[in-house]
Motif scaffolding. Structure first.
Motif, PDB file in Angstrom:
ATOM      1  N   SER A 172      35.383  48.206  45.487  1.00  0.00           N
ATOM      2  CA  SER A 172      35.935  48.617  44.079  1.00  0.00           C
ATOM      3  C   SER A 172      36.631  50.325  45.196  1.00  0.00           C
ATOM      4  O   SER A 172      35.937  50.614  46.263  1.00  0.00           O
ATOM      5  CB  SER A 172      35.029  49.803  43.605  1.00  0.00           C
ATOM      6  OG  SER A 172      34.254  48.531  42.997  1.00  0.00           O
ATOM      7  N   ILE A 184      40.982  36.142  44.346  1.00  0.00           N
ATOM      8  CA  ILE A 184      39.640  36.534  44.480  1.00  0.00           C
ATOM      9  C   ILE A 184      39.386  35.590  44.717  1.00  0.00           C
ATOM     10  O   ILE A 184      39.317  33.948  43.952  1.00  0.00           O
ATOM     11  CB  ILE A 184      39.029  36.739  43.042  1.00  0.00           C
ATOM     12  CG1 ILE A 184      39.266  38.497  42.423  1.00  0.00           C
ATOM     13  CG2 ILE A 184      37.030  36.689  42.772  1.00  0.00           C
ATOM     14  CD1 ILE A 184      38.515  38.161  41.169  1.00  0.00           C
ATOM     15  N   ALA A 237      35.616  45.041  41.781  1.00  0.00           N
ATOM     16  CA  ALA A 237      36.199  45.370  43.773  1.00  0.00           C
ATOM     17  C   ALA A 237      37.649  45.937  42.250  1.00  0.00           C
ATOM     18  O   ALA A 237      38.801  45.563  42.613  1.00  0.00           O
ATOM     19  CB  ALA A 237      36.711  43.913  44.046  1.00  0.00           C
ATOM     20  N   ALA A 238      36.904  46.803  41.674  1.00  0.00           N
ATOM     21  CA  ALA A 238      37.729  48.103  41.006  1.00  0.00           C
ATOM     22  C   ALA A 238      38.213  48.480  41.847  1.00  0.00           C
ATOM     23  O   ALA A 238      38.163  49.382  42.637  1.00  0.00           O
ATOM     24  CB  ALA A 238      36.190  48.608  39.368  1.00  0.00           C
ATOM     25  N   ASN A 293      41.531  48.153  42.705  1.00  0.00           N
ATOM     26  CA  ASN A 293      42.546  47.620  44.266  1.00  0.00           C
ATOM     27  C   ASN A 293      43.936  47.880  43.406  1.00  0.00           C
ATOM     28  O   ASN A 293      43.929  46.808  41.725  1.00  0.00           O
ATOM     29  CB  ASN A 293      41.748  46.817  44.527  1.00  0.00           C
ATOM     30  CG  ASN A 293      40.536  47.234  45.508  1.00  0.00           C
ATOM     31  OD1 ASN A 293      40.862  47.637  46.725  1.00  0.00           O
ATOM     32  ND2 ASN A 293      39.391  47.092  44.602  1.00  0.00           N
ATOM     33  N   LEU A 318      45.006  43.553  43.366  1.00  0.00           N
ATOM     34  CA  LEU A 318      44.587  42.796  42.843  1.00  0.00           C
ATOM     35  C   LEU A 318      45.007  41.391  42.278  1.00  0.00           C
ATOM     36  O   LEU A 318      45.569  42.252  41.223  1.00  0.00           O
ATOM     37  CB  LEU A 318      42.633  41.776  42.438  1.00  0.00           C
ATOM     38  CG  LEU A 318      41.788  42.784  43.848  1.00  0.00           C
ATOM     39  CD1 LEU A 318      40.554  42.314  43.200  1.00  0.00           C
ATOM     40  CD2 LEU A 318      42.101  42.459  45.195  1.00  0.00           C
ATOM     41  N   ASN A 350      32.572  43.011  38.330  1.00  0.00           N
ATOM     42  CA  ASN A 350      33.242  44.443  37.964  1.00  0.00           C
ATOM     43  C   ASN A 350      35.125  44.049  38.864  1.00  0.00           C
ATOM     44  O   ASN A 350      35.221  44.659  39.888  1.00  0.00           O
ATOM     45  CB  ASN A 350      32.832  45.546  38.259  1.00  0.00           C
ATOM     46  CG  ASN A 350      33.535  46.223  37.704  1.00  0.00           C
ATOM     47  OD1 ASN A 350      34.500  46.886  37.157  1.00  0.00           O
ATOM     48  ND2 ASN A 350      32.934  47.741  38.069  1.00  0.00           N
ATOM     49  N   VAL A 351      36.405  43.886  37.593  1.00  0.00           N
ATOM     50  CA  VAL A 351      37.190  44.023  38.416  1.00  0.00           C
ATOM     51  C   VAL A 351      38.201  45.001  37.722  1.00  0.00           C
ATOM     52  O   VAL A 351      39.439  44.519  37.417  1.00  0.00           O
ATOM     53  CB  VAL A 351      37.844  41.907  38.425  1.00  0.00           C
ATOM     54  CG1 VAL A 351      37.028  41.894  40.159  1.00  0.00           C
ATOM     55  CG2 VAL A 351      37.763  41.451  37.536  1.00  0.00           C
ATOM     56  N   ASN A 353      42.903  45.647  37.696  1.00  0.00           N
ATOM     57  CA  ASN A 353      43.641  45.606  38.850  1.00  0.00           C
ATOM     58  C   ASN A 353      44.794  44.934  38.447  1.00  0.00           C
ATOM     59  O   ASN A 353      45.310  45.388  36.984  1.00  0.00           O
ATOM     60  CB  ASN A 353      42.520  44.141  39.701  1.00  0.00           C
ATOM     61  CG  ASN A 353      42.130  45.038  40.698  1.00  0.00           C
ATOM     62  OD1 ASN A 353      42.333  45.479  41.783  1.00  0.00           O
ATOM     63  ND2 ASN A 353      40.648  45.123  40.303  1.00  0.00           N
ATOM     64  N   ALA A 383      36.330  42.878  32.846  1.00  0.00           N
ATOM     65  CA  ALA A 383      38.114  42.332  33.753  1.00  0.00           C
ATOM     66  C   ALA A 383      38.262  43.600  33.167  1.00  0.00           C
ATOM     67  O   ALA A 383      40.076  43.042  32.211  1.00  0.00           O
ATOM     68  CB  ALA A 383      37.953  41.105  33.953  1.00  0.00           C
ATOM     69  N   ASN A 400      43.834  44.825  33.096  1.00  0.00           N
ATOM     70  CA  ASN A 400      44.396  44.081  34.432  1.00  0.00           C
ATOM     71  C   ASN A 400      45.359  43.000  32.983  1.00  0.00           C
ATOM     72  O   ASN A 400      45.613  44.035  32.677  1.00  0.00           O
ATOM     73  CB  ASN A 400      43.853  42.815  34.758  1.00  0.00           C
ATOM     74  CG  ASN A 400      42.714  42.358  36.238  1.00  0.00           C
ATOM     75  OD1 ASN A 400      43.007  42.943  36.648  1.00  0.00           O
ATOM     76  ND2 ASN A 400      41.742  43.405  35.206  1.00  0.00           N
TER      77      ASN A 400
END
Length: 741
Positions: free
Chosen positions: A475, A483, A498-499, A501, A503, A521-522, A525, A562, A565
């Motif tokens: 992250s 992903i 990868a929070a 970023n 993406l 955990n995203v 993004n 998520a 996003n």
């Protein structure tokens, strides 16, 4: 020795991920004789293990030279025919590092999952191992004693065993007993519990109610046959005083002095300690000592192997001399107020096994010399002020754990970190590192990888060949692209974060593949498209089991975040609160999702609100793109907590699942924040009825489980007294079995 592990599942309940550190063998009294005779090893596989009595040990006779490899066991036994002698078992190390364990004859299940503290005696030091069992020990009896030797060092450890029986009881000489009693009388004057209480009441020491009035028979202490004290372990005795170092004049044979975890204060008389000609182990950690650390004990050729001054109030320049002493095995400087740089040079013939200087005030740059010691397994330099790049040669042939987080490092990650054949734990988070992360996709044995709060760029590699990877935290960087499916379907991946970023693309559909992910955990993004229906198979949504933190027993938080996003479509039904495990947190706020459920809100998406209308009340926790600055002094932070309610759950196989739980909603392993159920990042309208019902049911399950565990604990109370009687005094002090922090 030292601790990272899985000896708990067999002989003595050490967790499988156990690594972090400690020293190893001392020079044997004689050269290793002849070719090694290898005893067939036994490898642990979990559950109970029946002891194969491979080789009988004859009292008074050295065993043949034996070999044991890393994380395997060799087994032996000896027979005590009558109860008129004391028992001494010594492990003489010629190469590598091995630990010694003994299980008493009357134990019906010597290799259960109950832990080594309930299964016998253990010696896991940075020197030759030794266990003394006096006839006064409450678990002493006639019969067959089982002996296990576990390989701790990478590669092969070579050793011999010697069992001796002595009819003469060991009695501490009068002058040494008087000196110790004087110290205890002074340092226990204001203490009303534990060992001090026992000493003041009856003149003996123990922590279990079985009082040893003869100091040579105190668990963890050892004397020679003529009453000279060799090992004194005052750890956790509650001592409160400026330690009277002058008593050491009366203890010339002392080899091991442990004063850990007391309330000792004042300065240390290093010159007095240096007058002990046989001192091999000195642990002063977890006290209130002040002043500087001098080099009086660091003379090359002297026997000191393990030196621990962690968690005190020492100041002055970090002493490089101990790392430059070729014989040194284990060094701990953590949590002090030192100044100055790390050692500029490390000798090529160094026997160093672990070096710890986290939160120690260190400045300057890293040296590639840390890659020279061929046996170095742990290098911990977290939370300092280290600048510059990571030198390519810093990873030695047996380095297992590298912790450089919370510094001011810059530049790319050297290739040697991603190709090391041994590196399993890598903490680079909270620095200013740059470049891509493609090479990490082929790290052969990597298990924990923390890269968050840096300046990494580029995309995640599409193909991942890291079957052992348990946690990946990336992250707060500038990573782009999608992903990869091959990443999410790695067989052991517990946590992926990868929070914050860049993406993009859709969430990968699992299809018929399976995933082990329990933390996903995203947040924040630019991901698009629907949430695949196949995500219902993710363990994060499994109501039938949870993972326990093996260190605390708490349930590890499970997360699917998520939020913020550009996801679209309908929120799948498996996100409804009534269907979620009580220990799972979900958040889909700030997307273009719709909700058709019976609840007023699912995963922070308001039902009945048209797609594209924000319902989160704020732009999200990471609205301003870009990682947080790591400039400025790093601030030490506690290990992240975990949230749970204690139902009957499954214990995670690798203990690193506890570290993976740190990849929470905030994304950083150095954050102590705990996610909040149904937090909407702003103007939340409260919990739905379904959510409240789910939480109430979860709490009731937890209460029932707690009561059941309490009854179970009472039933086992008589076994638990062993923790102090035997294993406590021999516990691996600088434990590599714990997770790096």
């Amino acid at each position: 020795m030292e601790p990272h592990a899985w000896f708990s599942a067999a002989l003595l309940c050490l967790l499988l991920l156990c690594q972090l550190c400690s020293g190893q063998f001392v020079t044997a009294p004689a050269a290793a004789p002849g070719p090694a005779s290898v005893a067939p090893p036994a490898t642990l596989s979990g559950g109970a293990l029946t002891l194969p009595k491979v080789q009988q040990l004859t009292p008074g006779v050295l065993s043949t030279v034996q070999n044991v490899t890393f994380n395997t066991l060799s087994f032996f036994y000896f027979v005590l025919p009558n109860a008129t002698v004391d028992i001494s078992v010594k492990l003489i190390q010629y190469q590598g590092d091995a630990d010694l364990y003994i299980v008493e004859p009357q134990n019906p299940t010597p290799f259960s999952n109950n832990g080594f503290e309930q299964n016998g005696w253990a010696s896991t030091t940075a020197q030759n191992e030794s266990i003394f069992i006096p006839r006064s020990d409450p678990f002493y009896s006639t019969g067959s004693y089982s002996v296990g030797v576990q390989g701790y060092a990478k590669g092969v450890s070579q050793f011999q065993l010697l069992v001796t029986f002595t009819a003469q009881s060991r009695v501490l000489v009068a002058a040494q007993k008087a000196a110790l009693q004087s110290m205890l009388t002074t340092c226990c004057a204001n203490v009303t519990a534990g060992a001090c209480e026992n000493f003041l009441a009856v003149g003996g020491i123990d922590l279990t109610g079985v009082i040893a009035t003869e100091l040579c028979e105190v668990p963890g202490w050892e004397c020679t046959i003529d009453g000279q004290l060799e090992v004194a372990d005052f750890s956790q005795y509650g001592l409160t005083c400026p330690f009277p170092w002058s008593i050491l004049e009366s203890l010339p044979s002392l080899e091991v002095l442990r004063l850990s975890n007391n309330s000792l204060s004042g300065t240390v008389d290093w010159l007095q300690l240096a007058r002990l000609p046989n001192l091999q182990v000195l642990t002063l950690d977890l006290n209130q000592f002040t002043g500087t650390v001098t080099c009086d004990l660091a003379t090359p050729g002297t026997p000191l192997l393990e030196f621990n001054v962690a968690t005190n109030n020492f100041n002055g320049t970090l002493p490089a001399c101990y790392a430059q002493k070729p014989e040194m095995r284990v060094l701990w400087y953590n949590n002090n107020m030192f100044t100055g740089p790390l050692p500029a040079t490390i000798p090529a013939n160094s026997e160093l096994r672990s070096f710890h200087a986290a939160n120690a005030g260190v400045t300057g740059t890293l040296t590639a010399d840390f890659g020279l010691p061929t046996n170095l397994q742990v290098l911990e330099l977290s939370q300092n002020y280290i600048t510059g790049t990571i030198p390519d040669g810093i990873v030695g042939p047996r380095l297992d754990s590298l912790l450089l987080n919370n510094n001011r490092l810059t530049g790319p990650v050297p290739t040697s970190l991603t190709t090391s054949p041994q590196l399993r734990t890598l903490f680079l988070n909270n620095n200013q590192l740059t470049g891509g992360i493609a090479d990490f996709a082929n790290a052969p044995v990597l298990q924990q990888m923390y890269l968050e709060v840096n300046n990494f760029t580029g995309a995640f590699p599409q193909v991942w060949n890291t079957p052992n990877l348990i946690s990946l935290e990336a992250s707060n960087n500038f990573l782009s692209g999608g992903i990869p499916l091959s990443l999410l379907t790695l067989p052991n991946l517990f946590a992926f974060a990868a929070a914050n970023n860049l993406l993009s693309g859709s969430l990968p559909d699992l299809g018929t593949a399976t995933s082990a992910v329990r933390i996903f955990n995203v947040t924040s993004n630019q991901l698009t498209g629907p949430i695949p229906a196949t995500y219902s198979t993710l363990p994060v949504f499994d109501t039938r089991s949870a993972k326990l933190d093996p260190n605390t027993g708490n349930i590890l938080s499970q997360i699917f975040d998520a939020s913020y996003n550009i996801l679209s479509g309908t929120v799948p039904s498996f996100f409804e609160a009534t269907r979620l495990p009580a220990w799972t947190f979900v958040d889909l706020a700030g997307n273009q999702l719709t909700c058709n459920g019976t609840s007023t809100k699912i995963a922070n998406v308001a039902c009945g609100v048209p797609a594209g209308v924000s319902t989160g009340g704020s732009p999200g926790p990471y609205a301003n793109k870009g990682p947080a600055s790591s400039a400025g002094a790093p601030v030490p932070t506690p290990v992240p907590g975990v949230v749970g309610i204690n139902p009957v759950v499954e214990t995670p196989s690798p203990s690193t699942a506890a570290a993976a739980a740190a990849a929470l909603a905030g994304g950083s392993t150095t954050s102590s924040a705990v996610p909040v159920v149904n937090s909407d990042g702003g103007g939340s309208s409260g919990l739905s009825t379904g959510a409240i019902v789910g939480i109430v049911v979860g709490i009731l399950v937890g209460v029932i489980a707690v009561v059941a565990l309490a009854v179970f604990a009472v039933a086992r109370v008589t076994r638990q007294r062993r923790e102090s009687v035997s294993a406590k005094s021999f516990k691996r002090f600088a434990s590599m079995d714990a997770e790096p922090v």
